[in-house]
Scaffold this motif. Sequence first.
Motif, PDB file in Angstrom:
ATOM      1  N   LEU A 180       0.826  -1.210   0.000  1.00 54.31           N
ATOM      2  CA  LEU A 180       0.000   0.000   0.000  1.00 54.31           C
ATOM      3  C   LEU A 180       0.859   1.258   0.000  1.00 54.31           C
ATOM      4  N   ASP A 181       1.927   1.270   0.803  1.00 56.08           N
ATOM      5  CA  ASP A 181       2.822   2.430   0.813  1.00 56.08           C
ATOM      6  C   ASP A 181       3.395   2.695  -0.578  1.00 56.08           C
ATOM      7  N   LYS A 182       3.773   1.642  -1.290  1.00 56.25           N
ATOM      8  CA  LYS A 182       4.328   1.807  -2.626  1.00 56.25           C
ATOM      9  C   LYS A 182       3.293   2.386  -3.591  1.00 56.25           C
ATOM     10  N   SER A 183       2.080   1.849  -3.537  1.00 51.57           N
ATOM     11  CA  SER A 183       1.027   2.315  -4.440  1.00 51.57           C
ATOM     12  C   SER A 183       0.682   3.776  -4.178  1.00 51.57           C
ATOM     13  N   VAL A 184       0.545   4.140  -2.896  1.00 50.67           N
ATOM     14  CA  VAL A 184       0.251   5.529  -2.528  1.00 50.67           C
ATOM     15  C   VAL A 184       1.425   6.432  -2.878  1.00 50.67           C
ATOM     16  N   GLY A 185       2.636   5.962  -2.570  1.00 52.97           N
ATOM     17  CA  GLY A 185       3.823   6.771  -2.814  1.00 52.97           C
ATOM     18  C   GLY A 185       4.032   7.115  -4.273  1.00 52.97           C
ATOM     19  N   LYS A 186       3.714   6.186  -5.167  1.00 51.27           N
ATOM     20  CA  LYS A 186       3.855   6.458  -6.603  1.00 51.27           C
ATOM     21  C   LYS A 186       3.020   7.663  -7.021  1.00 51.27           C
ATOM     22  N   LEU A 187       1.788   7.727  -6.529  1.00 55.12           N
ATOM     23  CA  LEU A 187       0.920   8.853  -6.874  1.00 55.12           C
ATOM     24  C   LEU A 187       1.322  10.119  -6.133  1.00 55.12           C
ATOM     25  N   LEU A 188       1.803   9.970  -4.899  1.00 54.36           N
ATOM     26  CA  LEU A 188       2.209  11.134  -4.117  1.00 54.36           C
ATOM     27  C   LEU A 188       3.346  11.881  -4.796  1.00 54.36           C
TER      28      LEU A 188
END
Length: 263
Positions: A180-188
Amino acid sequence: MIQDKHCKIITLSDRRKEDITLELIREVPLSIRVQGKSHTVIMRTPGDEVAHVAGFCLGEGLVDSMDDFSTLGYCEQDINVVTVTLKPERVHLIPDILKRKGFISQTSCGICGKELIDDLKQNLTTLPETSKVSMEAGLHCLDSLSAHQMVLYSCHAAALFTKEGGFLSVGEDVGRHNALDKSVGKLLVQDRLDMADLLVLSSRISYELVQKAARAGISVIFSVSGPTALAVELAESIGMALVSRKKNKGLLVFCGEDRLLSD
């Protein structure tokens, strides 16, 4: 490379034994340094290091946006260490978080439910009522999750979509929190996180994932597996919808029915 360790194994089926070779998922440490000091070490699947740490910092309350970072990156000679420097004005706002020894993504934290909910809600706000997701779109995204994965074997996946079901990003890791951190971080880091309304998970919905999703402004979670009681309690308190698939057919809505639009 995510898959790079070859392992000889034995398969058993129909009373027949066969020797085969499989590529296994790597699990290695990632050290996160904040303000020049060691902050934590995470066991994770290699890849998307900067996005991973950006998402981690958002979920843990270290930052609210990319504007709170002064620097974020790693030395190409050592991709197992990511360094974070926050702007001075951000540091002054979060002294307790910087000193905190435990993290949101630790289920076995030993805190009772009520204390945990009260603590988590201090860093969360009720999600906007205008954010709603089509049931049909959510179901389609849940069914199509595997199509967005590069690695299906031994990896958790977390994918983010628009409220209409448009694919935005996916993260894969041996740890569901890391995914989840990776998925959110990509968009962030791309300044596109405000486009995401729907999160689809390959794992059960724990309170940590609800917390991280809420920090990212996600209002609806669909998952192949159901939530924990604490996850439902936290989701209800901030107006989030939690939905999972029934074993046979259909969906189970645990909370936030008003977030879901019937087609």
